[in-house]
Design a protein around this motif. Sequence first.
Motif, mmCIF file in Angstrom:
data_model
loop_
_atom_site.group_PDB
_atom_site.id
_atom_site.type_symbol
_atom_site.label_atom_id
_atom_site.label_comp_id
_atom_site.label_asym_id
_atom_site.label_seq_id
_atom_site.Cartn_x
_atom_site.Cartn_y
_atom_site.Cartn_z
ATOM 1 N N ASP A 69 0.826 -1.210 0.000
ATOM 2 C CA ASP A 69 0.000 0.000 0.000
ATOM 3 C C ASP A 69 0.859 1.257 0.000
ATOM 4 O O ASP A 69 0.441 2.293 -0.527
ATOM 5 N N LEU A 70 2.055 1.141 0.584
ATOM 6 C CA LEU A 70 2.886 2.338 0.747
ATOM 7 C C LEU A 70 4.331 1.932 0.972
ATOM 8 O O LEU A 70 4.609 0.912 1.608
ATOM 9 N N LEU A 71 5.237 2.731 0.450
ATOM 10 C CA LEU A 71 6.655 2.602 0.766
ATOM 11 C C LEU A 71 7.064 3.813 1.590
ATOM 12 O O LEU A 71 6.870 4.952 1.163
ATOM 13 N N PHE A 72 7.587 3.561 2.784
ATOM 14 C CA PHE A 72 8.072 4.655 3.635
ATOM 15 C C PHE A 72 9.499 4.942 3.178
ATOM 16 O O PHE A 72 10.413 4.168 3.422
ATOM 17 N N ASN A 73 9.685 6.073 2.497
ATOM 18 C CA ASN A 73 10.946 6.375 1.823
ATOM 19 C C ASN A 73 11.951 7.024 2.772
ATOM 20 O O ASN A 73 11.808 8.188 3.141
ATOM 21 N N LEU A 74 12.982 6.260 3.141
ATOM 22 C CA LEU A 74 14.067 6.784 3.968
ATOM 23 C C LEU A 74 15.398 6.743 3.224
ATOM 24 O O LEU A 74 16.463 6.779 3.842
ATOM 25 N N PRO A 98 3.811 3.809 -4.594
ATOM 26 C CA PRO A 98 3.400 4.954 -3.772
ATOM 27 C C PRO A 98 4.314 5.096 -2.559
ATOM 28 O O PRO A 98 4.655 4.113 -1.907
ATOM 29 N N TYR A 99 4.701 6.338 -2.248
ATOM 30 C CA TYR A 99 5.690 6.534 -1.195
ATOM 31 C C TYR A 99 5.410 7.790 -0.377
ATOM 32 O O TYR A 99 4.677 8.686 -0.805
ATOM 33 N N LEU A 335 -1.095 8.002 2.542
ATOM 34 C CA LEU A 335 -2.132 7.119 2.000
ATOM 35 C C LEU A 335 -3.340 7.913 1.512
ATOM 36 O O LEU A 335 -3.896 7.622 0.439
ATOM 37 N N ALA A 336 -3.732 8.928 2.282
ATOM 38 C CA ALA A 336 -4.869 9.749 1.870
ATOM 39 C C ALA A 336 -4.546 10.536 0.597
ATOM 40 O O ALA A 336 -5.385 10.653 -0.313
ATOM 41 N N ARG A 337 -3.329 11.073 0.535
ATOM 42 C CA ARG A 337 -2.902 11.815 -0.662
ATOM 43 C C ARG A 337 -2.912 10.898 -1.890
ATOM 44 O O ARG A 337 -3.351 11.297 -2.982
ATOM 45 N N ILE A 338 -2.433 9.687 -1.718
ATOM 46 C CA ILE A 338 -2.379 8.731 -2.832
ATOM 47 C C ILE A 338 -3.783 8.336 -3.279
ATOM 48 O O ILE A 338 -4.084 8.244 -4.479
ATOM 49 N N ARG A 339 -4.701 8.149 -2.306
ATOM 50 C CA ARG A 339 -6.089 7.834 -2.660
ATOM 51 C C ARG A 339 -6.718 8.975 -3.459
ATOM 52 O O ARG A 339 -7.571 8.749 -4.330
#
Length: 342
Positions: A69-74, A98-99, A335-339
Amino acid sequence: MARIVVLYNTDYDEEQAANAGNPDATSVRESAKAIARALMETGHTVELTGVHGIEVYDVLARVSREKPDLLFNLCESMDGDPRNEPTFAGLLDLFRIPYTGADLLALASCLYKQRTKDILLAQGVPTPPYRYLRTPAELDDPGLEALDYPWFVKLAHEDASLGITEANVVHSAAELRARSRELMTEFHEGVIAERYVEGREVNVTLLGSGERVEVLPLHEIDFAAMPADRPKIVSYAAKWDEKHVDYAGTKPVPLRGLSDAVRAEIERVSRAAWAAVELRDYGRVDLRVDADGIPWVIDVNPNPDISPDAGVARAAAAAGLSYPQMVDRIAQLALARIRDGK
């Protein structure tokens, strides 16, 4: 709850960091572990993944197939070069993963500080006048004699206060040239020279997306314990050397003693800086507030450090958010931004 991959760069191991004299390099790994734990505590399914150099294609191809659902980009660099941080965000877009955090354009705009300054100035955001000095030959410019000293010199493409010592506050063209040459020789890159703002240094953490941006409780650097003969700045030693006098002399504390009007102006300017470089999800704006109460933006930080002991977590705690709640908030914003297709 979401399936989230926490991805961080592994191109600095402890031995490399020690040899480079760069103790902040290995902090990415510990931050990634803390973020993964926080996400699991708030109910997400989490995979912690490292990436090094050109293996990025294999890693991203696998992640793309798994469709989290999401990649937390570090990922703050690739192959030991922090200038590749924007490239990595571009690869995430290419693989349609999505990140969290800033995109390629925002990261590149802030990595090249002269671009940040130009964007802020074009948008009417107050930031000190500056000169971008690319090579030693440009230090021969006679126009440097006419600057309204003191000025401040910093590397054009670095963060974490790398290269900053007390010598970076310069009081003449001769001092500016000397310190700039030292930095260019040591780090092989250009410098930004900007008018030094004497005053309070304020850190502003923001969370949000688009026009829905929340400013967390303001913090400043308390210079009360700084010896009188040293400039009131945050040097590299102030961040990373606990035995150094600058470390004791630069304590982050909640902002106190400013009028509501000045606080409101700090928040307005910070929001304007966020919008100017098009940050998203989370970010930090650093300012100096002069004797007239005017806040001047000195740095814009996309994807700032969100380790448990960093300034963003400190501001979140002041807003009543635990560390897991703060990390979850960032994930939920993304997640909300991606939706919403943004």
